[in-house]
Design a protein around this motif. Sequence first.
Motif, mmCIF file in Angstrom:
data_model
loop_
_atom_site.group_PDB
_atom_site.id
_atom_site.type_symbol
_atom_site.label_atom_id
_atom_site.label_comp_id
_atom_site.label_asym_id
_atom_site.label_seq_id
_atom_site.Cartn_x
_atom_site.Cartn_y
_atom_site.Cartn_z
ATOM 1 N N ALA A 132 0.813 -1.220 0.000
ATOM 2 C CA ALA A 132 0.000 0.000 0.000
ATOM 3 C C ALA A 132 0.843 1.266 0.000
ATOM 4 C CB ALA A 132 -0.932 0.008 1.217
ATOM 5 N N LEU A 133 2.169 1.124 0.003
ATOM 6 C CA LEU A 133 3.037 2.293 0.071
ATOM 7 C C LEU A 133 2.860 3.231 -1.124
ATOM 8 C CD1 LEU A 133 5.187 3.700 1.749
ATOM 9 C CD2 LEU A 133 6.925 2.391 0.505
ATOM 10 N N PRO A 134 2.731 2.752 -2.379
ATOM 11 C CA PRO A 134 2.517 3.702 -3.488
ATOM 12 C C PRO A 134 1.237 4.520 -3.331
ATOM 13 C CG PRO A 134 3.221 1.575 -4.329
ATOM 14 C CD PRO A 134 2.945 1.380 -2.881
ATOM 15 N N ALA A 135 0.155 3.869 -2.900
ATOM 16 C CA ALA A 135 -1.098 4.612 -2.735
ATOM 17 C C ALA A 135 -0.984 5.648 -1.623
ATOM 18 C CB ALA A 135 -2.239 3.641 -2.432
ATOM 19 N N LEU A 191 -0.306 11.241 0.166
ATOM 20 C CA LEU A 191 0.482 12.184 0.962
ATOM 21 C C LEU A 191 0.962 13.360 0.129
ATOM 22 C CD1 LEU A 191 1.863 12.824 3.686
ATOM 23 C CD2 LEU A 191 3.823 11.482 2.895
ATOM 24 N N VAL A 192 1.420 13.088 -1.096
ATOM 25 C CA VAL A 192 2.005 14.140 -1.924
ATOM 26 C C VAL A 192 0.932 15.010 -2.565
ATOM 27 C CG1 VAL A 192 3.428 14.586 -3.963
ATOM 28 C CG2 VAL A 192 4.107 12.817 -2.326
ATOM 29 N N PHE A 193 -0.139 14.375 -3.045
ATOM 30 C CA PHE A 193 -1.122 15.114 -3.841
ATOM 31 C C PHE A 193 -2.404 15.435 -3.093
ATOM 32 C CE2 PHE A 193 1.474 12.864 -6.990
ATOM 33 C CZ PHE A 193 1.872 13.933 -7.779
ATOM 34 N N PHE A 194 -2.535 15.017 -1.836
ATOM 35 C CA PHE A 194 -3.738 15.362 -1.070
ATOM 36 C C PHE A 194 -3.394 15.973 0.286
ATOM 37 C CE2 PHE A 194 -7.038 14.262 2.052
ATOM 38 C CZ PHE A 194 -8.096 14.970 1.506
#
Length: 312
Positions: A29-32, A37-40
């Motif tokens: 689940a790390l990519p999601a 984290l980066v875009f929200f």
Amino acid sequence: MTTTAPPQQRATLPPAPRRRLRLPGFLMALPAWSWLLVFFVAPVGLVIYYSFGYKPGLFATHATDVLSFDRYLEALSPTFASVFLNTLWVGVIGTILCLLIAMPAAYWIATKVPANRRGLMLGLVLVPFWTNFLVRTIGWRVMLAPEGFLSEWMVGLGLGPIEILNTRLAVLIGVVYNYLPLMILPLYVAFDRVEGPLREASKDLGADRVRTFLTVTLPLARPGIIAGVLFVYIPLMGDYITATVLGGAQGTMAGQLVASQFTTAQNWALGSAMAVVLILTTVLSAVAAAAMLWLVTWPLRLANRMRIGEAS
């Protein structure tokens, strides 16, 4: 006394299994989580931080050397509060209309249309998404204009020209049209998962079609209904294209205020405060609706439990 296997037998022994390196399960689940984290999380956190700042000058957008709640007081002033109330009205009514229109359509596709034609029906539902959102909305402006063909057709019928453009009603028509497919698709999936034998068993036990739908199909489809409501309500509350094209001064929505503060007024602090207020309004109204739904359905759940207890 020890015995050793002959060389031929030792050669045929299976090799010892290799130890495999097992990674923690959360790494999948790390990519999601990184994407969120980066875009929200980071952009929303930045907006919240800017909302406590101020506009230092005519040619500056924001400053955060002095933090305060003054921008929130401006965002909640009577001038802007009426726009937030109008946004809430359009969001709630638009979502309810989408639900009422999408439910029979999704139920019909999932239960009445032959399986080999359901893909075609869903494709027709998605056809509006093949066109740009702005182009579709402008098309409604052409249709609802006083000199448009719809108005001319009504004049020919003796009903007079329509005066819908640049009103809240025009915005409501536009958002229902634009967001209706987002309601139909989750409802279709929910109704499609309700197995036919369950409905047939309910009918065999004496329930008519309406009671079967209310007591069997609708409760089992509740997750899809909730998903459809959220898919429509959340983006609808932040929509500003539909209100800009169809609403005019009477149909102004909060998304327009946020966009104007960032682009025209160059007041990022006030725009951020308005964005935070819009987010809180959306979340709190959704929570309030869920609480009201739970309170309304609580007597029904209690009656079902008592009925099951008596039967057992």
